[in-house]
Write an enzyme that holds these catalytic residues in place. Structure first.
Site, PDB file in Angstrom:
ATOM      1  N   TYR A  77       0.835  -1.218   0.000  1.00 20.97           N
ATOM      2  CA  TYR A  77       0.000   0.000   0.000  1.00 20.97           C
ATOM      3  C   TYR A  77       0.866   1.263   0.000  1.00 20.97           C
ATOM      4  CZ  TYR A  77      -3.792  -3.193   1.480  1.00 20.97           C
ATOM      5  OH  TYR A  77      -4.682  -4.229   1.576  1.00 20.97           O
TER       6      TYR A  77
ATOM      7  N   HIS B 293       0.465 -11.815   1.582  1.00 19.90           N
ATOM      8  CA  HIS B 293      -0.578 -11.030   0.905  1.00 19.90           C
ATOM      9  C   HIS B 293      -1.360 -11.805  -0.158  1.00 19.90           C
ATOM     10  CE1 HIS B 293      -1.584  -6.556   0.159  1.00 19.90           C
ATOM     11  NE2 HIS B 293      -2.603  -7.298  -0.212  1.00 19.90           N
TER      12      HIS B 293
HETATM   13  N1  LIG Z   1      -5.744  -8.488   1.292  1.00 23.01           N
HETATM   14  C1  LIG Z   1      -6.046  -7.955   0.139  1.00 23.01           C
HETATM   15  O1  LIG Z   1      -5.652  -8.429  -0.935  1.00 23.01           O
HETATM   16  C2  LIG Z   1      -6.911  -6.734   0.116  1.00 23.01           C
HETATM   17  C3  LIG Z   1      -7.478  -6.300  -1.088  1.00 23.01           C
HETATM   18  C4  LIG Z   1      -8.300  -5.161  -1.057  1.00 23.01           C
HETATM   19  C5  LIG Z   1      -8.527  -4.522   0.143  1.00 23.01           C
HETATM   20  N2  LIG Z   1      -7.936  -4.956   1.303  1.00 23.01           N
HETATM   21  C6  LIG Z   1      -8.170  -4.268   2.623  1.00 23.01           C
HETATM   22  O2  LIG Z   1      -9.556  -4.099   2.827  1.00 23.01           O
HETATM   23  C7  LIG Z   1      -9.829  -2.728   3.037  1.00 23.01           C
HETATM   24  C8  LIG Z   1     -11.211  -2.382   2.542  1.00 23.01           C
HETATM   25  O3  LIG Z   1     -11.388  -2.721   1.193  1.00 23.01           O
HETATM   26  P1  LIG Z   1     -11.610  -1.639   0.027  1.00 23.01           P
HETATM   27  O4  LIG Z   1     -10.957  -0.395   0.395  1.00 23.01           O
HETATM   28  O5  LIG Z   1     -11.202  -2.296  -1.250  1.00 23.01           O
HETATM   29  O6  LIG Z   1     -13.190  -1.490  -0.109  1.00 23.01           O
HETATM   30  P2  LIG Z   1     -14.436  -1.220   0.877  1.00 23.01           P
HETATM   31  O7  LIG Z   1     -14.010  -0.986   2.258  1.00 23.01           O
HETATM   32  O8  LIG Z   1     -15.436  -2.273   0.573  1.00 23.01           O
HETATM   33  O9  LIG Z   1     -15.028   0.106   0.241  1.00 23.01           O
HETATM   34  C9  LIG Z   1     -14.372   1.339   0.298  1.00 23.01           C
HETATM   35  C10 LIG Z   1     -15.202   2.298  -0.559  1.00 23.01           C
HETATM   36  O10 LIG Z   1     -16.507   2.417  -0.015  1.00 23.01           O
HETATM   37  C11 LIG Z   1     -16.765   3.760   0.372  1.00 23.01           C
HETATM   38  N3  LIG Z   1     -17.399   3.693   1.703  1.00 23.01           N
HETATM   39  C12 LIG Z   1     -16.836   3.625   2.923  1.00 23.01           C
HETATM   40  N4  LIG Z   1     -17.765   3.527   3.889  1.00 23.01           N
HETATM   41  C13 LIG Z   1     -18.968   3.552   3.264  1.00 23.01           C
HETATM   42  C14 LIG Z   1     -20.299   3.475   3.708  1.00 23.01           C
HETATM   43  N5  LIG Z   1     -20.608   3.368   4.996  1.00 23.01           N
HETATM   44  N6  LIG Z   1     -21.290   3.505   2.794  1.00 23.01           N
HETATM   45  C15 LIG Z   1     -21.006   3.632   1.461  1.00 23.01           C
HETATM   46  N7  LIG Z   1     -19.756   3.692   0.975  1.00 23.01           N
HETATM   47  C16 LIG Z   1     -18.740   3.657   1.869  1.00 23.01           C
HETATM   48  C17 LIG Z   1     -15.423   4.452   0.395  1.00 23.01           C
HETATM   49  O11 LIG Z   1     -15.540   5.784  -0.041  1.00 23.01           O
HETATM   50  P3  LIG Z   1     -14.965   6.974   0.839  1.00 23.01           P
HETATM   51  O12 LIG Z   1     -13.490   6.730   1.022  1.00 23.01           O
HETATM   52  O13 LIG Z   1     -15.278   8.184   0.029  1.00 23.01           O
HETATM   53  O14 LIG Z   1     -15.705   6.906   2.143  1.00 23.01           O
HETATM   54  C18 LIG Z   1     -14.604   3.654  -0.628  1.00 23.01           C
HETATM   55  O15 LIG Z   1     -14.853   4.143  -1.935  1.00 23.01           O
HETATM   56  C19 LIG Z   1      -8.702  -2.025   2.288  1.00 23.01           C
HETATM   57  O16 LIG Z   1      -8.578  -0.676   2.639  1.00 23.01           O
HETATM   58  C20 LIG Z   1      -7.538  -2.882   2.678  1.00 23.01           C
HETATM   59  O17 LIG Z   1      -7.094  -2.551   3.990  1.00 23.01           O
HETATM   60  C21 LIG Z   1      -7.146  -6.053   1.304  1.00 23.01           C
END
Ligand SMILES: NC(=O)c1ccc[n+]([C@@H]2O[C@H](COP(=O)([O-])OP(=O)(O)OC[C@H]3O[C@@H](n4cnc5c(N)ncnc54)[C@H](OP(=O)(O)O)[C@@H]3O)[C@@H](O)[C@H]2O)c1
Length: 279
Positions: free
Chosen positions: A51, A109
């Site tokens: 990240y 990862h």
């Molecule tokens: N291990 C892996 O391979 C892997 C892969 C992907 C992600 N991850 C981890 O998982 C975390 C979360 O996944 P992600 O960031 O892909 O997606 P997510 O948490 O499902 O969604 C984030 C998105 O949703 C919006 N959001 C946040 N809260 C909300 C709510 N209450 N209602 C509506 N929309 C909302 C955010 O916009 P705003 O920012 O404008 O609020 C952002 O665009 C990552 O940050 C990372 O730490 C891990």
């Protein structure tokens, strides 16, 4: 006053059921969000070497000034560092950036065919034995490979962090993780924001005075799944934590499970040497 966050027991650790995801919080954005999250009551932060924000997460942790044992910190080893020696060196670098002597959880990862998994699992156990992490785990491991990793590891696998949201069934992985004493941690738990427009989630939310996002996160923790939503908005940071004062009925849980569909996967970077579980 936020309700206290329950722990989910996971291998040999207890993980706060919700944490702040930090993927795409770049160019310094992670520092204020981590600081604000901890001020609001979050006690769990998820980052990764790839990240590029471990330094900012570390600055946020330091600025919040909480005792080290009050915050659960997870980072992930990127696939370029899976060799014996490389892995250990890369984790030492992560700790320096995060400004902590030890993380709580260290994950591989993504699975990779080479070097052999036995070599990587031995290196992962070595950093745990040396106290650089309290617990170890996996990310994006299909169930057969997760079981293989567990069989190659002296320490328990605490969690397998995988994509999980209402549009993607992870029935098999959730059951298999439970069988080896590990939890599942849901990444992209809000389907990257798509849940906000889902009529079923909107309707269920209206019955509880909650948003579709809150209903989704509640659906995950109510299954014993750890969830790590990301947001760059202070308003949604508070919204996402406010999920511990209501419960979904069995019927509501089932309606959300029924949203899963074959094309629901958002992130598919699995090496061709492996295959996802069918559902
Ligand atoms: N291990 C892996 O391979 C892997 C892969 C992907 C992600 N991850 C981890 O998982 C975390 C979360 O996944 P992600 O960031 O892909 O997606 P997510 O948490 O499902 O969604 C984030 C998105 O949703 C919006 N959001 C946040 N809260 C909300 C709510 N209450 N209602 C509506 N929309 C909302 C955010 O916009 P705003 O920012 O404008 O609020 C952002 O665009 C990552 O940050 C990372 O730490 C891990």
């Amino acid at each position: 006053m936020p309700h206290s966050i329950p722990d989910i027991r996971s291998g040999d650790v207890a993980m706060p059921a919700i944490g702040l995801g930090t993927w795409q919080l770049e160019n310094g954005a992670a520092q204020p969000m981590v600081e604000k999250a901890l001020e609001l009551g979050y006690r769990h932060v998820d980052t990764a070497q790839i990240y590029g924000n471990e330094q900012d997460v570390g600055a946020g942790l330091a600025a919040a000034g909480l005792p080290r044992d009050q915050v659960f910190v997870t980072t992930k080893v990127w696939i370029d560092h899976f060799r014996e020696g490389d892995l250990q060196r890369s984790v030492e670098e992560s700790l320096k950036k995060l400004r902590v002597p030890q993380v709580d959880l260290l994950l591989l990862h993504w699975p990779k065919p080479q070097p052999p998994l036995a070599e990587t699992m031995a290196a992962l156990n070595d950093v745990r034995d040396r106290g650089l992490t309290r617990a170890i785990g996996l990310s994006n491991f299909p169930s057969a490979l997760m079981a293989k990793a567990a069989s190659l590891s002296a320490a328990p696998i605490a969690t397998n962090q995988i994509e999980y949201h209402p549009y993607l069934s992870q029935k098999t992985l959730i059951a298999k993780a439970k069988a080896i004493g590990a939890s599942i941690t849901a990444w992209s738990p809000l389907a990257q924001g798509k849940v906000a427009d889902e009529p079923v989630l909107i309707e269920i939310g209206q019955a509880h005075g909650k948003t579709p996002g809150q209903v989704t996160l509640r659906w995950q923790v109510q299954q014993g799944v750890v969830t790590i939503p990301k947001t760059s908005s202070e308003k949604r940071l508070a919204e996402n934590l406010d999920i511990f004062d209501f419960a979904l009925s069995d019927e509501e849980m089932a309606r959300i499970h029924a949203l899963a569909r074959p094309d629901g996967r958002l992130g598919n970077w699995l090496d061709k040497a492996f295959a996802w579980d069918a559902e």
